[in-house]
Structures are given as C-alpha cells and as structure tokens.
Scaffold this motif. Sequence first.
Motif, short mmCIF file in Angstrom:
data_model
loop_
_atom_site.label_atom_id
_atom_site.label_comp_id
_atom_site.label_asym_id
_atom_site.label_seq_id
_atom_site.Cartn_x
_atom_site.Cartn_y
_atom_site.Cartn_z
N SER A 25 4.25 -2.21 -9.32
CA SER A 25 2.95 -2.00 -8.66
C SER A 25 2.20 -3.32 -8.68
O SER A 25 2.60 -4.26 -9.38
CB SER A 25 2.13 -0.92 -9.41
OG SER A 25 1.75 -1.41 -10.68
N GLY A 26 1.11 -3.37 -7.94
CA GLY A 26 0.27 -4.56 -7.99
C GLY A 26 -0.26 -4.80 -9.39
O GLY A 26 -0.29 -5.92 -9.89
N MET A 27 -0.69 -3.72 -10.06
CA MET A 27 -1.24 -3.88 -11.41
C MET A 27 -0.17 -4.35 -12.40
O MET A 27 -0.47 -5.09 -13.34
CB MET A 27 -1.90 -2.58 -11.89
CG MET A 27 -3.22 -2.25 -11.19
SD MET A 27 -4.36 -3.65 -10.92
CE MET A 27 -4.68 -4.18 -12.61
N TYR A 46 -11.04 -6.65 -7.36
CA TYR A 46 -10.51 -5.29 -7.42
C TYR A 46 -10.83 -4.68 -8.78
O TYR A 46 -10.52 -5.26 -9.81
CB TYR A 46 -9.00 -5.34 -7.19
CG TYR A 46 -8.34 -3.99 -7.18
CD1 TYR A 46 -8.70 -3.02 -6.24
CD2 TYR A 46 -7.35 -3.68 -8.10
CE1 TYR A 46 -8.10 -1.78 -6.23
CE2 TYR A 46 -6.73 -2.44 -8.09
CZ TYR A 46 -7.12 -1.49 -7.16
OH TYR A 46 -6.52 -0.26 -7.16
N ASN A 60 -11.96 -7.78 -2.56
CA ASN A 60 -11.89 -6.37 -2.17
C ASN A 60 -12.95 -5.61 -2.95
O ASN A 60 -12.89 -5.62 -4.18
CB ASN A 60 -10.48 -5.87 -2.52
CG ASN A 60 -10.32 -4.37 -2.34
OD1 ASN A 60 -11.15 -3.70 -1.76
ND2 ASN A 60 -9.24 -3.84 -2.88
N ASP A 77 -5.21 -13.46 -6.52
CA ASP A 77 -4.79 -12.14 -6.06
C ASP A 77 -4.87 -12.17 -4.54
O ASP A 77 -5.96 -12.16 -3.96
CB ASP A 77 -5.70 -11.05 -6.66
CG ASP A 77 -5.27 -9.64 -6.25
OD1 ASP A 77 -4.64 -9.50 -5.17
OD2 ASP A 77 -5.56 -8.69 -6.98
N THR A 79 -3.66 -10.04 -2.28
CA THR A 79 -3.32 -8.73 -1.71
C THR A 79 -3.87 -8.55 -0.30
O THR A 79 -3.15 -8.14 0.62
CB THR A 79 -3.88 -7.60 -2.60
OG1 THR A 79 -3.31 -7.72 -3.90
CG2 THR A 79 -3.57 -6.24 -2.02
N SER A 93 -0.61 -7.01 -4.64
CA SER A 93 -0.17 -5.63 -4.52
C SER A 93 0.51 -5.51 -3.16
O SER A 93 -0.16 -5.61 -2.13
CB SER A 93 -1.34 -4.66 -4.60
OG SER A 93 -0.91 -3.39 -4.15
N THR A 125 1.80 -2.87 -2.19
CA THR A 125 1.54 -1.49 -1.78
C THR A 125 0.74 -1.46 -0.48
O THR A 125 0.85 -0.52 0.31
CB THR A 125 0.69 -0.81 -2.89
OG1 THR A 125 1.32 -1.00 -4.14
CG2 THR A 125 0.48 0.66 -2.61
N LYS A 126 -0.05 -2.52 -0.27
CA LYS A 126 -1.02 -2.54 0.83
C LYS A 126 -0.38 -3.11 2.09
O LYS A 126 0.63 -2.62 2.54
CB LYS A 126 -2.26 -3.32 0.40
CG LYS A 126 -2.74 -3.02 -1.02
CD LYS A 126 -3.44 -1.67 -1.14
CE LYS A 126 -3.72 -1.26 -2.58
NZ LYS A 126 -4.52 -2.19 -3.38
N PHE A 130 -5.28 0.24 1.78
CA PHE A 130 -5.48 -0.37 3.09
C PHE A 130 -4.19 -1.05 3.53
O PHE A 130 -3.23 -1.15 2.76
CB PHE A 130 -6.65 -1.38 3.06
CG PHE A 130 -6.49 -2.46 2.03
CD1 PHE A 130 -5.78 -3.61 2.30
CD2 PHE A 130 -7.07 -2.32 0.77
CE1 PHE A 130 -5.63 -4.61 1.34
CE2 PHE A 130 -6.93 -3.32 -0.19
CZ PHE A 130 -6.21 -4.45 0.09
#
Length: 374
Positions: free
Chosen positions: A76-78, A102, A147, A172, A174, A194, A196-197, A325
């Motif tokens: 994950s991003g985290m 974030y 963000n 970061d 992202t 991340s 994920t985005k 997003f």
Amino acid sequence: MKDTTRLVRVGLPDPPEKLAPGDPIHPGPIFASAYATPGDPTESAYTYARFHNPTWGEMEHALGALEGGIARIFPSGMAAVMAVFAALLRPGDTIVLPSDCYYTTRILTREFLAAFGITARLAPTANNAQREALEGSKLLWLETPSNPTMDICDIRLLADAAHKAGALVAVDNTTPTALGQQPLALGADISVASDTKSLTGHSDLLLGHVAVRDPELNAKIDRWRTLSGSVVGPMEAWLAMRSLATLPLRLEKQSQNAQMIAEFLESHRVVNAVYYPGLVSHRSHALARRQMRFFGPVVSFELSSRLSAERFLKGSSLLVEATSFGGIVSSAERRARWGQDAVSEGFIRLSAGCEDIEDLLADLDQALTNAASY
Ligand SMILES: *Cc1c(COP(=O)(O)O)cnc(C)c1O
C-alpha cells in the motif's frame, strides 16, 4: 525511448525479438511461496517469496525506469511511507512534515514514530514554509501538490536547502504520479507514492512504491521489506503492471478533463474557490508549470456549506461519491466528513476520470444548480 513507449511495453521482453514463437505476448503473474532451491541458495535466482518475485521484478523495473532510479513495491502507499521511515529514522531524529499532507502520514508519525523517540516538525506546503523548519532534521518530507488542498512547493529549492542542512528529502508523489512529476530528477533522494490512486487508476487494488537513486539507500528499503514482510501479492503486482501500460493515456485524458472542470467551476457563481495547479489563478501556477508535466486529475473546490456540498454530490449522476482519486471513473467527496483535514465544511475533492468532458460538464452544471439554494 520515451516514457510513453516504455510504459506501453511494460512487462514485454526487451528487445521484442526475444519473444519465442508461441510465447504469450503478456506473461501472467508468477504465483509461488517457495522456489526450487537445490544446494547453495545463492545459486538460485529465486528462493523464498518474501525476498523476491519475478512479477514484482517486472513492475519494479518499469517503475525504476519511469522514476529514473531503483524502485521497490509495497502492499500500500502507507506501507511504502513506513518503509522510508523505518529505513531512515532512529530515536532522537526529527522529520519535517507538511502540516497539510495526507492525514494518515501525520497520524502515523503522531501515534507510532513519537513513541520511538522521533519528533515530527510541521510546516505548511505553501510558500516553501518547510524551509524554515529544517535545522537539525534528518528527513524532509514533501507532498506536492498536497492532498487535498493542492498547494505546491518547490522541490528543487527545498532539496538544496535540506541537503545544505544535512537532511535527506522524500517526496510523496502520489497526486501527480512519476509520469506527471519526477522528484528524483528535481533533486529529491526518495520518491514515494500510493499507486492505489492515479498510477494504477482502476480502483481495484492497493499498492505503493519507493524509488531512490542511491543503491545503498535502496538496500535499506529492501531490507526493511524482507524483514518486516511488507510484501505485495503477485496478482496485485500483475494487475498494477497491466494498468501501468495505460497510465499515459489515462493521465493525459484525466488532466485535460480536470483542467476543463477547474475552469468551468471557477466561472460558476455557486463555487466560492477552486484549487487546481493548472489554473492561472492558482498561487503557485508558474512553479507548477516548471515542475510538473501533467497537473493531474484532482480538482478541489469550495461550496458555501456542508448542505450545499451534500446536495451537489447527491445531485450528480456521473460522480461516484467515494474517497481516493485517480480512477478512470470520476469521483468526488466532501472532505470534511473525515474530520482530519483543515478544510471548510463545503470543501469538495473531485477526481476527474476519463469520461467525455461534455457529459461531465453538463452533469456538474445541473448538480451545482441543485446545490445553489443551500
Ligand atoms: C492515499 C495516499 C496515501 C496512502 O496510500 P494507500 O495506498 O491508501 O496506503 C499516501 N499519500 C497520499 C498523498 C495519498 O493520497
């Protein structure tokens, strides 16, 4: 080779002649926990799946080429953020963090790093305010655009200042993705995201990565991953690789749509403020133009009240009301509902997808009219 060509060809043999007759053009994911390892394990390319996986390798090769460095993927991003913290920070160290970054990154430092004797010093992204907080710090953490308020800082200027103060610099990245902005080329030591985005963009998986130029730093990141077991399933890595091939197409379309949406919102009487780096009215537009290749899909804006924002979201038929997003489907949410960002009750973070812009603008127009009387 240009980034677009390289990304479209992600996972393919290089050069293409190497495909043997009957080979699949795109090989599938390799599922394995243990690999055949006779005798001396250093003679096997792969041994145990917490250490390495061929599908990760393909994805990391592509990300490394895009970032201009060496990449490692995380679940994950985290997990990627934590890998940087764990590899670099020790008791007594100070990290300089954006006060508007974030929120989970801020909470992670407060709830866990503090207990290990690591101090977080906060300053806003805008006006490069973090520069004033650098003295004695170990790591400068940037997030630009931030963000969700879309503030911008000057990566090169801050990286120079941090290096003079003896700190390393992580960005970061992202929101823009490495196709939209290249932190390593701008002087940062570490690019974190991340995926994920926007990078994967199909709202179907969690992923993150860390990219660096220094092989020794990469070894520390890699070591953390292997020892902590913060590893990606091969299916996720493979899905991400499929998605990476269309990043240039998606990001270009999303950024075009976001620009048109931002301009439309800015001209609409119901909207109080719009935050998008591609707008000439953005306070750091000139810097954004210098620093970014795409302004990205995220447009934030303010309506007058919570009720107005809720009416807007309810009234839209194309915007999926959801967090996150960068997906191919446009989405939006009222950010204050999470209670962690310093934003007004009517603040909306919108993510432009890949729909036709005329449909999007027509939908936004009627949804804003719906929200107008609140
Ligand atoms: C979403 C996000 C993260 C965390 O990523 P996950 O994949 O949800 O763990 C970190 N930084 C920013 C800027 C983000 O938007």
